[in-house]
Design a protein around this motif. Structure first.
Motif, PDB file in Angstrom:
ATOM      1  N   LEU A  97       0.831  -1.218   0.000  1.00 14.14           N
ATOM      2  CA  LEU A  97       0.000   0.000   0.000  1.00 14.14           C
ATOM      3  C   LEU A  97       0.861   1.262   0.000  1.00 14.14           C
ATOM      4  O   LEU A  97       0.557   2.238  -0.707  1.00 14.14           O
ATOM      5  CB  LEU A  97      -0.933  -0.003   1.214  1.00 14.14           C
ATOM      6  CG  LEU A  97      -2.059  -1.043   1.217  1.00 14.14           C
ATOM      7  CD1 LEU A  97      -2.831  -0.985   2.524  1.00 14.14           C
ATOM      8  CD2 LEU A  97      -2.997  -0.830   0.032  1.00 14.14           C
ATOM      9  N   CYS A  98       1.944   1.224   0.778  1.00 15.04           N
ATOM     10  CA  CYS A  98       2.843   2.381   0.817  1.00 15.04           C
ATOM     11  C   CYS A  98       3.505   2.610  -0.545  1.00 15.04           C
ATOM     12  O   CYS A  98       3.619   3.750  -1.005  1.00 15.04           O
ATOM     13  CB  CYS A  98       3.896   2.165   1.905  1.00 15.04           C
ATOM     14  SG  CYS A  98       5.030   3.553   2.122  1.00 15.04           S
ATOM     15  N   PHE A  99       3.916   1.520  -1.198  1.00 13.43           N
ATOM     16  CA  PHE A  99       4.555   1.667  -2.513  1.00 13.43           C
ATOM     17  C   PHE A  99       3.562   2.199  -3.547  1.00 13.43           C
ATOM     18  O   PHE A  99       3.922   3.052  -4.375  1.00 13.43           O
ATOM     19  CB  PHE A  99       5.119   0.324  -2.964  1.00 13.43           C
ATOM     20  CG  PHE A  99       5.703   0.358  -4.346  1.00 13.43           C
ATOM     21  CD1 PHE A  99       6.924   0.972  -4.575  1.00 13.43           C
ATOM     22  CD2 PHE A  99       5.022  -0.196  -5.417  1.00 13.43           C
ATOM     23  CE1 PHE A  99       7.462   1.030  -5.852  1.00 13.43           C
ATOM     24  CE2 PHE A  99       5.555  -0.147  -6.697  1.00 13.43           C
ATOM     25  CZ  PHE A  99       6.775   0.472  -6.913  1.00 13.43           C
ATOM     26  N   LEU A 100       2.327   1.699  -3.526  1.00  7.77           N
ATOM     27  CA  LEU A 100       1.321   2.181  -4.478  1.00  7.77           C
ATOM     28  C   LEU A 100       1.064   3.669  -4.300  1.00  7.77           C
ATOM     29  O   LEU A 100       0.973   4.422  -5.279  1.00  7.77           O
ATOM     30  CB  LEU A 100       0.020   1.389  -4.313  1.00  7.77           C
ATOM     31  CG  LEU A 100       0.058  -0.081  -4.760  1.00  7.77           C
ATOM     32  CD1 LEU A 100      -1.259  -0.771  -4.425  1.00  7.77           C
ATOM     33  CD2 LEU A 100       0.357  -0.194  -6.249  1.00  7.77           C
ATOM     34  N   PHE A 101       0.951   4.112  -3.065  1.00  6.23           N
ATOM     35  CA  PHE A 101       0.735   5.535  -2.806  1.00  6.23           C
ATOM     36  C   PHE A 101       1.933   6.357  -3.279  1.00  6.23           C
ATOM     37  O   PHE A 101       1.762   7.385  -3.970  1.00  6.23           O
ATOM     38  CB  PHE A 101       0.482   5.759  -1.321  1.00  6.23           C
ATOM     39  CG  PHE A 101       0.439   7.214  -0.934  1.00  6.23           C
ATOM     40  CD1 PHE A 101      -0.701   7.965  -1.163  1.00  6.23           C
ATOM     41  CD2 PHE A 101       1.547   7.830  -0.354  1.00  6.23           C
ATOM     42  CE1 PHE A 101      -0.742   9.310  -0.810  1.00  6.23           C
ATOM     43  CE2 PHE A 101       1.513   9.165  -0.009  1.00  6.23           C
ATOM     44  CZ  PHE A 101       0.369   9.908  -0.233  1.00  6.23           C
ATOM     45  N   CYS A 102       3.139   5.935  -2.894  1.00 11.60           N
ATOM     46  CA  CYS A 102       4.345   6.677  -3.295  1.00 11.60           C
ATOM     47  C   CYS A 102       4.503   6.717  -4.809  1.00 11.60           C
ATOM     48  O   CYS A 102       4.945   7.725  -5.384  1.00 11.60           O
ATOM     49  CB  CYS A 102       5.576   6.052  -2.643  1.00 11.60           C
ATOM     50  SG  CYS A 102       5.633   6.223  -0.851  1.00 11.60           S
ATOM     51  N   PHE A 103       4.145   5.617  -5.478  1.00 12.43           N
ATOM     52  CA  PHE A 103       4.255   5.564  -6.936  1.00 12.43           C
ATOM     53  C   PHE A 103       3.231   6.490  -7.602  1.00 12.43           C
ATOM     54  O   PHE A 103       3.549   7.188  -8.578  1.00 12.43           O
ATOM     55  CB  PHE A 103       4.063   4.122  -7.408  1.00 12.43           C
ATOM     56  CG  PHE A 103       4.136   3.954  -8.898  1.00 12.43           C
ATOM     57  CD1 PHE A 103       5.357   3.959  -9.560  1.00 12.43           C
ATOM     58  CD2 PHE A 103       2.980   3.794  -9.642  1.00 12.43           C
ATOM     59  CE1 PHE A 103       5.426   3.819 -10.935  1.00 12.43           C
ATOM     60  CE2 PHE A 103       3.031   3.644 -11.019  1.00 12.43           C
ATOM     61  CZ  PHE A 103       4.256   3.661 -11.669  1.00 12.43           C
ATOM     62  N   LEU A 104       2.007   6.520  -7.073  1.00 12.72           N
ATOM     63  CA  LEU A 104       0.945   7.325  -7.681  1.00 12.72           C
ATOM     64  C   LEU A 104       1.199   8.821  -7.522  1.00 12.72           C
ATOM     65  O   LEU A 104       0.885   9.606  -8.427  1.00 12.72           O
ATOM     66  CB  LEU A 104      -0.405   6.961  -7.070  1.00 12.72           C
ATOM     67  CG  LEU A 104      -0.951   5.571  -7.443  1.00 12.72           C
ATOM     68  CD1 LEU A 104      -2.227   5.273  -6.666  1.00 12.72           C
ATOM     69  CD2 LEU A 104      -1.197   5.463  -8.941  1.00 12.72           C
ATOM     70  N   ILE A 127      14.619  15.688   2.129  1.00 11.76           N
ATOM     71  CA  ILE A 127      15.800  16.181   1.407  1.00 11.76           C
ATOM     72  C   ILE A 127      15.420  16.645   0.006  1.00 11.76           C
ATOM     73  O   ILE A 127      15.964  17.629  -0.511  1.00 11.76           O
ATOM     74  CB  ILE A 127      16.866  15.068   1.337  1.00 11.76           C
ATOM     75  CG1 ILE A 127      17.396  14.770   2.745  1.00 11.76           C
ATOM     76  CG2 ILE A 127      18.016  15.458   0.426  1.00 11.76           C
ATOM     77  CD1 ILE A 127      18.383  13.628   2.794  1.00 11.76           C
ATOM     78  N   VAL A 128      14.450  15.959  -0.603  1.00 12.90           N
ATOM     79  CA  VAL A 128      14.062  16.272  -1.978  1.00 12.90           C
ATOM     80  C   VAL A 128      12.914  17.264  -2.035  1.00 12.90           C
ATOM     81  O   VAL A 128      12.946  18.247  -2.776  1.00 12.90           O
ATOM     82  CB  VAL A 128      13.675  14.975  -2.737  1.00 12.90           C
ATOM     83  CG1 VAL A 128      13.261  15.284  -4.171  1.00 12.90           C
ATOM     84  CG2 VAL A 128      14.838  13.990  -2.720  1.00 12.90           C
ATOM     85  N   SER A 129      11.856  17.012  -1.219  1.00 15.55           N
ATOM     86  CA  SER A 129      10.654  17.841  -1.314  1.00 15.55           C
ATOM     87  C   SER A 129       9.978  17.943   0.051  1.00 15.55           C
ATOM     88  O   SER A 129       9.381  16.951   0.501  1.00 15.55           O
ATOM     89  CB  SER A 129       9.688  17.260  -2.348  1.00 15.55           C
ATOM     90  OG  SER A 129       8.465  17.962  -2.359  1.00 15.55           O
ATOM     91  N   PRO A 130      10.030  19.095   0.716  1.00 19.55           N
ATOM     92  CA  PRO A 130       9.341  19.243   2.008  1.00 19.55           C
ATOM     93  C   PRO A 130       7.831  19.063   1.914  1.00 19.55           C
ATOM     94  O   PRO A 130       7.213  18.514   2.828  1.00 19.55           O
ATOM     95  CB  PRO A 130       9.699  20.674   2.430  1.00 19.55           C
ATOM     96  CG  PRO A 130      10.973  20.976   1.706  1.00 19.55           C
ATOM     97  CD  PRO A 130      10.862  20.259   0.396  1.00 19.55           C
ATOM     98  N   SER A 131       7.235  19.522   0.804  1.00 20.29           N
ATOM     99  CA  SER A 131       5.782  19.383   0.656  1.00 20.29           C
ATOM    100  C   SER A 131       5.373  17.915   0.563  1.00 20.29           C
ATOM    101  O   SER A 131       4.384  17.488   1.170  1.00 20.29           O
ATOM    102  CB  SER A 131       5.304  20.137  -0.588  1.00 20.29           C
ATOM    103  OG  SER A 131       5.931  19.622  -1.761  1.00 20.29           O
ATOM    104  N   LYS A 132       6.145  17.111  -0.184  1.00 25.28           N
ATOM    105  CA  LYS A 132       5.837  15.685  -0.291  1.00 25.28           C
ATOM    106  C   LYS A 132       6.154  14.961   1.009  1.00 25.28           C
ATOM    107  O   LYS A 132       5.519  13.951   1.339  1.00 25.28           O
ATOM    108  CB  LYS A 132       6.605  15.070  -1.448  1.00 25.28           C
ATOM    109  CG  LYS A 132       6.068  15.491  -2.807  1.00 25.28           C
ATOM    110  CD  LYS A 132       6.707  14.740  -3.949  1.00 25.28           C
ATOM    111  CE  LYS A 132       6.050  15.128  -5.276  1.00 25.28           C
ATOM    112  NZ  LYS A 132       6.656  14.418  -6.425  1.00 25.28           N
ATOM    113  N   CYS A 133       7.117  15.475   1.768  1.00 22.78           N
ATOM    114  CA  CYS A 133       7.404  14.896   3.082  1.00 22.78           C
ATOM    115  C   CYS A 133       6.193  15.054   3.993  1.00 22.78           C
ATOM    116  O   CYS A 133       5.806  14.111   4.703  1.00 22.78           O
ATOM    117  CB  CYS A 133       8.626  15.569   3.695  1.00 22.78           C
ATOM    118  SG  CYS A 133       8.965  15.064   5.392  1.00 22.78           S
TER     119      CYS A 133
END
Length: 404
Positions: free
Chosen positions: A262-269, A306-312
């Protein structure tokens, strides 16, 4: 004179003195020559290691072998006139080993390249992140903030940056070289581990092939040593421990696998950075009760930050929702009330066994303590019954009824 009773008393007296002598020798060795007992224990453990490996492998593989054998038995009944139970068992063991090896190879083939890519990306982006932070600090210098505060932040940033660069250049590389040299020097230890694992697989094959016979032999030994009443009690507790360990570990493995997917699907989407690495961390750490979600979420959120605070921030919100779903819906549906422990005792078992055995203790501490807790309940019940205090036990059960 009753010669039979006299012989029995003499035998008990001889056994008592022999036991006393053995205990005295052990105490003397512990006081004056502790290294002798330690080396003897290490030698015995080294000799038994392949059998310990085999017992653990057989126990973990037994559910797969049983399911595989059940499926093959259906096929055999449909297509064959004559049954071959021994051949069927060996095919089940072989197919189970091949299936596990295939799953491991597929996971390694899919996950390892992604992990290497993610780590390489982190190393490449780290200097740019530090530079962006310094640029952001310089823009703050033009605002109404105190100039001394900005100067102090700049000094901290420069100090951390220089120390990080020194660590990468002077500490990390020599440490990696030391690790490589240690791995090279301990190559024989690695060969020994692989040898024990290989022999353990052979031992596991024999144990799984004759598991009914081995269990029957163990039952014979149990009934020969203990009375029928106590032998049946010990068997019930062993069945309870088996149910506790197998149910908890298999259920937790399935639950963590679903959480990782579920975590991978969310991160991928949502195009989250380091999707495979983050999902792997979250899925593996979810095996640890109570602390697992936090152990996995904190480093994962830092990598995304490190890459994106908003996505964090989006990832943290998703993890909170996911853990609520897991704790209230998915976990209870898969595991049920396998351990029968309150939250306090779950936390107690994780902390105690985690301090004793590290991550392994945090993983198996809950079922181990659940078995100990169950045994203590039984012993306290027997003791209260022997002291004719059953009323206390009944009042306790009425006030705190066991969960169904």
């Amino acid at each position: 004179m009753d010669f039979k009773n006299e012989r029995k008393k003499t035998l008990y007296l001889v056994l008592f003195f022999l036991g006393l002598l053995l205990i005295s020798c052990i105490i003397i060795l512990l006081v004056f020559h502790p290294n002798m007992l330690t080396s003897a224990f290490d030698t015995a453990l080294a000799m038994l290691q392949p059998f310990l490996y085999g017992a653990v492998i057989a126990y973990l593989l037994n559910p797969a072998v049983s399911h595989m054998e059940h499926l093959l038995l259906k096929v055999e009944k449909r297509w064959c006139r004559k049954e071959h139970p021994g051949l069927l068992r060996m095919f089940s063991i072989l197919l189970s080993f091949l299936l596990i090896i295939l799953i491991i190879l597929l996971l390694v083939g899919m996950i390892l390249p992604e992990i290497i890519t993610s780590i390489s990306g982190i190393i490449k982006q780290l200097p740019g992140v530090i530079q962006d932070f310094q640029n952001w600090i310089s823009t703050l210098d033009q605002s109404d903030l105190s100039h001394e505060l900005i100067t102090y932040i700049n000094q901290i940033t420069e100090t951390l940056s220089s120390r990080l660069q020194n660590f990468l250049a002077t500490d990390l590389l020599p440490s990696m070289q030391a690790v490589i040299s240690n791995v090279t020097s301990s190559f024989l230890d690695l060969i020994n581990i692989l040898k024990n694992f290989g022999i353990g697989c052979i031992v596991a094959t024999y144990l799984l092939g004759g598991k009914e016979k081995f269990l029957a032999q163990g039952k014979l030994v149990l009934y020969s040593v203990f009375s029928r009443k106590w032998a049946e009690r010990i068997l019930r507790e062993l069945r309870y421990a088996d149910k506790m360990f197998s149910g908890f570990l298999i259920g937790k493995l399935i639950d963590s696998l679903i959480i990782g997917i579920l975590c991978f699907l969310f991160c991928f989407l949502v195009n989250m950075p380091y999707a495979m690495l983050v999902s792997l961390i979250v899925g593996i750490t979810n095996m640890i009760p109570f602390f697992g979600p936090y152990l996995g979420a904190i480093p994962s959120a830092f990598l995304i930050l490190i890459v994106s605070p908003s996505k964090c921030l989006l990832f943290v919100v998703f993890i909170i929702i996911l853990q609520q779903i897991d704790g209230n819906i998915l976990g209870p549906f898969i595991l049920g009330d396998k351990v029968g422990l309150s939250g306090f005792w779950v936390l107690f078992s994780i902390l105690v066994f985690g301090s004793l055995w590290g991550l392994l203790g945090m993983l198996i501490g809950v079922p181990v303590f659940a078995v100990i807790y169950h045994l203590l309940q039984k012993l306290i019940g027997l003791a209260l019954t022997a002291r004719k205090q059953t009323r206390l036990l009944e009042n306790y059960r009425q006030q705190f009824p066991p969960k169904s």
